[in-house]
Motif scaffolding. Structure first.
Motif, PDB file in Angstrom:
ATOM      1  N   GLU A  58      92.686  40.451  27.232  1.00  0.00           N
ATOM      2  CA  GLU A  58      92.623  40.059  28.643  1.00  0.00           C
ATOM      3  C   GLU A  58      91.529  40.822  29.390  1.00  0.00           C
ATOM      4  OE1 GLU A  58      96.854  38.777  30.244  1.00  0.00           O
ATOM      5  OE2 GLU A  58      97.006  40.693  29.177  1.00  0.00           O
ATOM      6  N   HIS A  59      91.268  42.064  28.988  1.00  0.00           N
ATOM      7  CA  HIS A  59      90.264  42.884  29.660  1.00  0.00           C
ATOM      8  C   HIS A  59      88.877  42.730  29.039  1.00  0.00           C
ATOM      9  CE1 HIS A  59      91.471  45.156  26.134  1.00  0.00           C
ATOM     10  NE2 HIS A  59      90.339  45.856  26.240  1.00  0.00           N
ATOM     11  N   MET A  60      88.774  41.956  27.963  1.00  0.00           N
ATOM     12  CA  MET A  60      87.511  41.829  27.250  1.00  0.00           C
ATOM     13  C   MET A  60      86.671  40.668  27.791  1.00  0.00           C
ATOM     14  SD  MET A  60      88.628  42.387  23.271  1.00  0.00           S
ATOM     15  CE  MET A  60      89.659  43.740  22.738  1.00  0.00           C
ATOM     16  N   GLU A  61      85.434  40.630  27.329  1.00  0.00           N
ATOM     17  CA  GLU A  61      84.565  39.483  27.588  1.00  0.00           C
ATOM     18  C   GLU A  61      84.629  38.571  26.357  1.00  0.00           C
ATOM     19  OE1 GLU A  61      79.800  38.494  27.666  1.00  0.00           O
ATOM     20  OE2 GLU A  61      80.485  40.335  28.694  1.00  0.00           O
ATOM     21  N   VAL A  62      84.934  37.304  26.591  1.00  0.00           N
ATOM     22  CA  VAL A  62      85.003  36.315  25.516  1.00  0.00           C
ATOM     23  C   VAL A  62      83.943  35.256  25.803  1.00  0.00           C
ATOM     24  CG1 VAL A  62      86.431  34.706  24.230  1.00  0.00           C
ATOM     25  CG2 VAL A  62      87.473  36.739  25.268  1.00  0.00           C
ATOM     26  N   ARG A  63      83.047  35.099  24.872  1.00  0.00           N
ATOM     27  CA  ARG A  63      81.897  34.203  25.081  1.00  0.00           C
ATOM     28  C   ARG A  63      81.830  33.198  23.934  1.00  0.00           C
ATOM     29  NH1 ARG A  63      76.786  35.018  27.750  1.00  0.00           N
ATOM     30  NH2 ARG A  63      77.602  37.051  28.388  1.00  0.00           N
ATOM     31  N   TRP A  64      81.718  31.898  24.295  1.00  0.00           N
ATOM     32  CA  TRP A  64      81.492  30.827  23.325  1.00  0.00           C
ATOM     33  C   TRP A  64      80.087  30.268  23.549  1.00  0.00           C
ATOM     34  CZ3 TRP A  64      84.823  29.143  19.480  1.00  0.00           C
ATOM     35  CH2 TRP A  64      86.135  29.605  19.553  1.00  0.00           C
ATOM     36  N   PHE A  65      79.303  30.191  22.499  1.00  0.00           N
ATOM     37  CA  PHE A  65      77.964  29.643  22.645  1.00  0.00           C
ATOM     38  C   PHE A  65      77.531  28.979  21.346  1.00  0.00           C
ATOM     39  CE2 PHE A  65      77.568  33.988  21.211  1.00  0.00           C
ATOM     40  CZ  PHE A  65      76.571  33.956  20.256  1.00  0.00           C
ATOM     41  N   GLY A 100      88.790  38.790  33.407  1.00  0.00           N
ATOM     42  CA  GLY A 100      90.023  38.039  33.624  1.00  0.00           C
ATOM     43  C   GLY A 100      89.814  36.678  34.251  1.00  0.00           C
ATOM     44  N   LYS A 101      88.557  36.183  34.334  1.00  0.00           N
ATOM     45  CA  LYS A 101      88.286  34.900  34.976  1.00  0.00           C
ATOM     46  C   LYS A 101      87.372  34.047  34.099  1.00  0.00           C
ATOM     47  CE  LYS A 101      88.481  36.841  39.672  1.00  0.00           C
ATOM     48  NZ  LYS A 101      87.722  37.023  40.936  1.00  0.00           N
ATOM     49  N   ASP A 102      87.468  32.728  34.313  1.00  0.00           N
ATOM     50  CA  ASP A 102      86.562  31.783  33.672  1.00  0.00           C
ATOM     51  C   ASP A 102      85.346  31.603  34.581  1.00  0.00           C
ATOM     52  OD1 ASP A 102      88.296  31.217  31.489  1.00  0.00           O
ATOM     53  OD2 ASP A 102      89.491  29.943  32.799  1.00  0.00           O
ATOM     54  N   LEU A 103      84.179  31.957  34.092  1.00  0.00           N
ATOM     55  CA  LEU A 103      82.959  31.888  34.887  1.00  0.00           C
ATOM     56  C   LEU A 103      82.198  30.601  34.556  1.00  0.00           C
ATOM     57  CD1 LEU A 103      81.780  35.613  34.618  1.00  0.00           C
ATOM     58  CD2 LEU A 103      83.302  34.561  36.307  1.00  0.00           C
ATOM     59  N   TYR A 104      82.598  29.506  35.188  1.00  0.00           N
ATOM     60  CA  TYR A 104      81.975  28.211  34.906  1.00  0.00           C
ATOM     61  C   TYR A 104      80.539  28.143  35.414  1.00  0.00           C
ATOM     62  CZ  TYR A 104      86.668  26.604  33.744  1.00  0.00           C
ATOM     63  OH  TYR A 104      87.899  26.458  33.181  1.00  0.00           O
ATOM     64  N   GLY A 105      80.223  28.938  36.428  1.00  0.00           N
ATOM     65  CA  GLY A 105      78.878  28.891  36.986  1.00  0.00           C
ATOM     66  C   GLY A 105      77.808  29.425  36.057  1.00  0.00           C
ATOM     67  N   GLU A 106      78.205  30.160  35.017  1.00  0.00           N
ATOM     68  CA  GLU A 106      77.232  30.731  34.087  1.00  0.00           C
ATOM     69  C   GLU A 106      77.188  29.997  32.750  1.00  0.00           C
ATOM     70  OE1 GLU A 106      77.478  34.953  33.692  1.00  0.00           O
ATOM     71  OE2 GLU A 106      78.213  35.251  35.729  1.00  0.00           O
ATOM     72  N   THR A 107      77.793  28.821  32.707  1.00  0.00           N
ATOM     73  CA  THR A 107      77.840  28.055  31.452  1.00  0.00           C
ATOM     74  C   THR A 107      76.939  26.829  31.544  1.00  0.00           C
ATOM     75  OG1 THR A 107      79.757  26.786  32.217  1.00  0.00           O
ATOM     76  CG2 THR A 107      80.190  28.811  31.013  1.00  0.00           C
ATOM     77  N   ILE A 108      76.750  26.150  30.404  1.00  0.00           N
ATOM     78  CA  ILE A 108      75.927  24.940  30.353  1.00  0.00           C
ATOM     79  C   ILE A 108      76.623  23.840  31.147  1.00  0.00           C
ATOM     80  CG2 ILE A 108      74.902  23.230  28.823  1.00  0.00           C
ATOM     81  CD1 ILE A 108      74.870  25.373  26.657  1.00  0.00           C
ATOM     82  N   SER A 109      75.877  23.234  32.042  1.00  0.00           N
ATOM     83  CA  SER A 109      76.482  22.290  32.988  1.00  0.00           C
ATOM     84  C   SER A 109      77.174  21.110  32.304  1.00  0.00           C
ATOM     85  CB  SER A 109      75.412  21.772  33.955  1.00  0.00           C
ATOM     86  OG  SER A 109      74.346  21.157  33.243  1.00  0.00           O
ATOM     87  N   LYS A 110      76.603  20.631  31.201  1.00  0.00           N
ATOM     88  CA  LYS A 110      77.183  19.435  30.565  1.00  0.00           C
ATOM     89  C   LYS A 110      78.551  19.702  29.953  1.00  0.00           C
ATOM     90  CE  LYS A 110      75.195  19.829  25.922  1.00  0.00           C
ATOM     91  NZ  LYS A 110      74.453  19.117  24.875  1.00  0.00           N
TER      92      LYS A 110
END
Length: 319
Positions: free
Chosen positions: A58-65, A79-89
């Motif tokens: 929960e305290h970690m950074e989880v990145r899918w790319f 602890g949040k989903d950062l949609y603004g930093e992901t690929i728009s499509k």
């Protein structure tokens, strides 16, 4: 007076061991539940990865790319989903499932999968300066159920059979087979891709001479092994063996008509007296008559031959 406690050397050893224990407790590995996932076009793909040993992320950074993008497909941080930093499509097509994140398991769900989603995905966990990742292969597939065989009208070369199938991914294996499942070498194979990057396939086969056979157009998806087969029964004569002879006769008859017209013109010209004041008019008249005669003979011969070949074509058209 005797003092109690640790010496300086013992103290440094104790601190070193404590740091090693702390460091080892922070390290982990990331594994994927399945290394390769096969999903049809327009379906849902679920990609999961897990921390080992199990621990809260929960305290970690989880990145899918994806391997071909620097921007992440999905990012979970603080602890949040950062949609603004992901690929728009992917924003409207990604669900991040974190119900089991307390045990170190996360899943991304990709909705309405398309061809562009095909490829490798990296699942990365980062805790402070330490990180590890796992790679998952997503193979997108499409198998067409729209395969047709077209038979073109016979001509002097033979009869052309064409197999056409649309909506494949990746590019399928395509071949002709007979009733004994033997491969028949095709005349040509070509493909194109539509706006969705799906493959449209076309394969042709030229048949000559007398024939009676069943032929099957076979396509196979190289990823799933799924096959699509369409058969047709052909019976008749593709083209006449005497067609070259008949064509030669047509050429000879056309040439003969021209020669006959020329001979007629020369023969009649000799019979026109040069002293006759109307001689130029007679000669012009003979030229016109000769040309008209040649044209009439050609006009008569060509339609007869054309009708003959068309009747043979319709009579021998396969069923």
């Amino acid at each position: 007076m005797e003092t109690t406690g640790l010496s300086s050397s013992e103290y440094f050893i104790f601190v070193f061991l404590l740091q090693m224990i702390t460091l080892s407790s922070e390290q982990f590995t990331v594994s994927a539940q399945r290394g390769t996932i096969v999903v049809p076009v327009s379906e849902v793909a679920e990609l999961s990865c897990q921390l080992s040993p199990p621990q809260s992320a929960e305290h970690m950074e989880v990145r899918w790319f994806q391997d071909r993008y620097t921007q992440p497909v999905h990012l979970y941080k603080g602890g949040k989903d950062l949609y603004g930093e992901t690929i728009s499509k992917y924003v409207e097509r990604i669900d991040f499932l974190k119900e089991a994140i307390g045990e170190g398991k996360v899943t991304v769900r990709i909705l309405n999968v398309n061809v562009d989603d095909n490829g490798q995905y990296h699942c990365l966990f980062k805790d402070g300066d330490f990180y590890d990742e796992a790679i998952i292969e997503l193979k997108v597939t499409a198998t067409s159920l729209q395969t047709q065989i077209f038979v073109h009208p016979p001509n002097l070369k033979g009869i052309t059979v064409e197999c056409y199938s649309i909506g494949w991914f990746p590019e399928p294996q395509m071949e002709w087979r007979n009733t004994k499942e033997e491969i028949i070498p095709p005349t040509s194979i070509s493909h194109s891709q539509d706006s969705a990057k799906l493959f449209n396939m076309k394969m042709t086969l030229l048949l000559t001479g007398d024939f009676r056979r069943d032929i099957t157009c076979c396509l196979q998806n190289p990823v799933t092994g799924q096959r699509e087969r369409t058969s047709i029964i052909l019976s008749g004569r593709c083209c006449s063996k005497n067609s070259p002879v008949l064509m030669g006769l047509l050429i000879i008859m056309s040439s003969a008509s021209v020669i006959c017209g020329l001979i007629t013109y020369l023969h009649l010209k000799k019979r026109v007296p040069v002293s006759d004041p109307n001689s130029p008019l007679y000669i012009m008249w003979l030229e016109d008559i000769s040309v008209i005669l040649c044209m009439l003979m050609v006009v008569i011969i060509v339609p007869i031959c054309f009708i003959y070949f068309r009747l043979r074509a319709y009579r021998n058209e396969p069923i």
